[in-house]
Design an enzyme around this catalytic site. Structure first.
Site, mmCIF file in Angstrom:
data_model
loop_
_atom_site.group_PDB
_atom_site.id
_atom_site.type_symbol
_atom_site.label_atom_id
_atom_site.label_comp_id
_atom_site.label_asym_id
_atom_site.label_seq_id
_atom_site.Cartn_x
_atom_site.Cartn_y
_atom_site.Cartn_z
ATOM 1 N N HIS A 1 -50.366 -37.012 28.658
ATOM 2 C CA HIS A 1 -50.038 -37.712 27.411
ATOM 3 C C HIS A 1 -48.762 -38.536 27.477
ATOM 4 C CE1 HIS A 1 -47.333 -34.293 26.924
ATOM 5 N NE2 HIS A 1 -46.674 -35.030 26.059
HETATM 6 C C1 UD1 Z 1 -44.618 -36.209 21.223
HETATM 7 C C2 UD1 Z 1 -43.254 -36.065 21.887
HETATM 8 C C3 UD1 Z 1 -43.427 -35.587 23.307
HETATM 9 C C4 UD1 Z 1 -44.258 -34.312 23.359
HETATM 10 C C5 UD1 Z 1 -45.590 -34.588 22.673
HETATM 11 C C6 UD1 Z 1 -46.505 -33.409 22.658
HETATM 12 C C7 UD1 Z 1 -41.511 -37.641 21.167
HETATM 13 C C8 UD1 Z 1 -40.757 -38.839 21.551
HETATM 14 N N1 UD1 Z 1 -42.576 -37.353 21.954
HETATM 15 O O1 UD1 Z 1 -45.337 -37.216 21.912
HETATM 16 O O2 UD1 Z 1 -42.147 -35.308 23.861
HETATM 17 O O3 UD1 Z 1 -44.463 -33.938 24.699
HETATM 18 O O4 UD1 Z 1 -45.297 -34.973 21.322
HETATM 19 O O5 UD1 Z 1 -47.719 -33.767 22.079
HETATM 20 O O6 UD1 Z 1 -41.164 -36.997 20.212
HETATM 21 N N2 UD1 Z 1 -51.286 -38.470 16.729
HETATM 22 C C9 UD1 Z 1 -52.390 -37.977 16.092
HETATM 23 N N3 UD1 Z 1 -52.271 -36.759 15.471
HETATM 24 C C10 UD1 Z 1 -51.121 -36.043 15.460
HETATM 25 C C11 UD1 Z 1 -49.995 -36.588 16.107
HETATM 26 C C12 UD1 Z 1 -50.091 -37.783 16.753
HETATM 27 O O7 UD1 Z 1 -53.447 -38.571 16.089
HETATM 28 O O8 UD1 Z 1 -51.092 -34.955 14.872
HETATM 29 C C13 UD1 Z 1 -51.392 -39.769 17.425
HETATM 30 C C14 UD1 Z 1 -50.754 -40.869 16.619
HETATM 31 O O9 UD1 Z 1 -51.583 -41.960 16.624
HETATM 32 C C15 UD1 Z 1 -49.474 -41.197 17.365
HETATM 33 C C16 UD1 Z 1 -49.786 -40.729 18.786
HETATM 34 O O10 UD1 Z 1 -50.742 -39.687 18.664
HETATM 35 O O11 UD1 Z 1 -49.156 -42.535 17.297
HETATM 36 C C17 UD1 Z 1 -48.579 -40.204 19.493
HETATM 37 O O12 UD1 Z 1 -47.879 -39.267 18.669
HETATM 38 P P1 UD1 Z 1 -46.273 -39.189 18.698
HETATM 39 O O13 UD1 Z 1 -45.794 -38.102 17.815
HETATM 40 O O14 UD1 Z 1 -45.710 -40.540 18.511
HETATM 41 O O15 UD1 Z 1 -45.927 -38.835 20.205
HETATM 42 P P2 UD1 Z 1 -46.636 -37.890 21.268
HETATM 43 O O16 UD1 Z 1 -47.239 -38.736 22.331
HETATM 44 O O17 UD1 Z 1 -47.501 -36.851 20.650
#
Ligand code: UD1
Length: 368
Positions: free
Chosen positions: A208
């Site tokens: 991821h």
């Molecule tokens: C975040 C953390 C990362 C951690 C990871 C675990 C930061 C900078 N990154 O990354 O360190 O390893 O979490 O998962 O804080 N989304 C969903 N549902 C959710 C959450 C996210 O669909 O419940 C999608 C959204 O479209 C979002 C994307 O996933 O834009 C990424 O989510 P985001 O919280 O920005 O970062 P992660 O890649 O999950």
């Protein structure tokens, strides 16, 4: 003595298993009132709520509902909402775990409001400033009053950065507390293991990191490398929402789905994930926490990154840093049984207890 209000902040998936053991230990102490703060950085059932159920922690006391966005948007939203929450709840201490945007947002907000802040999992460094997590770690560590570290290398990093020794407390790895609680409670579940693999060796894949999945050429190469690995052993791949979006956008999901040795599944809850991990004979990942869990469990872990903030998993444990080009060689070693390791000191399931004892000293509690 008035009970000390301790905010336990969690925002994203890897935070929940770090906060849960501390919540369970503090809840039993009469001198404090642990308050669960969920920023809402992760909000899907599979990325958030299922962890509350599996880790047996109640609904959050404070929910900030921040959701997704750019780094600036997400961080700013959490800061604005947490500032408001702090005005109402006035914590005696704020605990922020890990290195996600919620960690940075809440530590900066609380510190500027003059509330003491403790960083749980302090001192880890990848020295890679292209990773958002590295920026979050460095900022958080530089301002926190108490720095709880998981291993000696983290202490050395902090001292090298000029942080005063009396702010640093080596307490061990709290993720292992959660892992051992799950084992003790017998709540590890094999339900998510595909039926076809119930009695055959398989590899578990998670990916991821933006550096792997947001770059189209890199992701395409990784998919091809995974397809090659699948010729050696079946692969189960719980797909993170960020990765799912990119695979679909590039039409790569179909390539994986068409391979009968690749099993794509949705993101898993904690019980089901650990259940799958314990049956896996190797792991391919770019996760931070998984490097630690595999080291504890003695499972070879091939980490698709050029660096790690958890070097003890390589020097002592079963973790190996690999590239798309070197993965096949390392996989052969893993399958031949030549990747072995040992469990680092203080990864023993007692970290939350050590933290509680430190807090009793900090608050001058005499009747815990
Ligand atoms: C975040 C953390 C990362 C951690 C990871 C675990 C930061 C900078 N990154 O990354 O360190 O390893 O979490 O998962 O804080 N989304 C969903 N549902 C959710 C959450 C996210 O669909 O419940 C999608 C959204 O479209 C979002 C994307 O996933 O834009 C990424 O989510 P985001 O919280 O920005 O970062 P992660 O890649 O999950």
């Amino acid at each position: 003595m008035k009970r000390k209000v301790i905010h336990l902040v969690a925002g994203a998936r890897p935070n929940f298993m770090k906060i849960a053991p501390l919540y369970h230990v503090l809840r039993k102490r009469g001198w404090c009132e642990p308050v669960l703060v969920h920023t809402g950085q992760h909000y899907d059932y599979a990325m958030s709520q299922t962890f509350f159920e599996d880790l047996d922690i109640p609904e959050p006391d404070i929910y900030l509902d921040a959701g997704s966005g750019s780094h600036a948007q997400q961080t700013a939203k959490i800061m604005l909402r947490y500032e408001e929450a702090c005005r109402k709840s006035a914590p005696d201490l704020v605990v922020v775990p890990g290195d996600v945007n919620s960690t940075l947002a809440c530590s900066v907000t609380a510190k500027k409001m003059l509330y003491p802040v403790a960083h749980l999992e302090a001192g880890l460094r990848s020295n890679d400033m292209t990773m958002p997590e590295e920026i979050n770690r460095r900022v958080t560590d530089s301002i926190c009053d108490i720095l709880w570290t998981p291993s000696g290398d983290a202490d050395e990093n902090l001292l090298r950065e000029g942080i005063a020794e009396d702010r640093i407390q080596l307490v061990g790895n709290i993720m292992i507390d959660s892992l051992l609680t799950l084992e003790r409670n017998g709540s590890i579940s094999a339900e998510a293991v595909p039926q076809e693999l119930a009695s055959s060796p398989f590899g578990l894949v998670t990916l991821h990191r933006p550096s792997n999945v947001d770059d189209p050429a890199k992701l395409e190469k990784l998919v091809h490398v995974l397809l090659e690995a699948a010729a050696e052993a079946p692969l189960v791949f719980p797909v993170h929402p960020r990765t799912a979006k990119q695979l679909e956008r590039q039409g790569l999901r179909r390539l994986l789905e068409m391979n009968t040795n690749v099993f794509l599944v949705p993101p898993l809850g904690y019980n089901a994930f650990v259940g799958m991990l314990k049956q896996a004979c190797f792991v391919i990942t770019d996760s931070g926490g998984l490097q630690e869990e595999t080291t504890y469990l003695g499972i070879p872990c091939l980490t698709l990154r050029g660096n790690t903030e958890r070097p003890v998993t390589v020097s002592l444990g079963t973790n190996r840093l690999v590239s798309a080009d070197s993965l096949a060689d390392h996989l052969a070693q893993a399958l031949a049984g030549s990747i072995r390791g040992e469990v680092p000191p203080l990864w023993d399931g007692k970290t939350a207890l050590r933290i509680a004892a430190r807090l009793e000293t900090y608050f001058g509690v005499t009747d815990a």
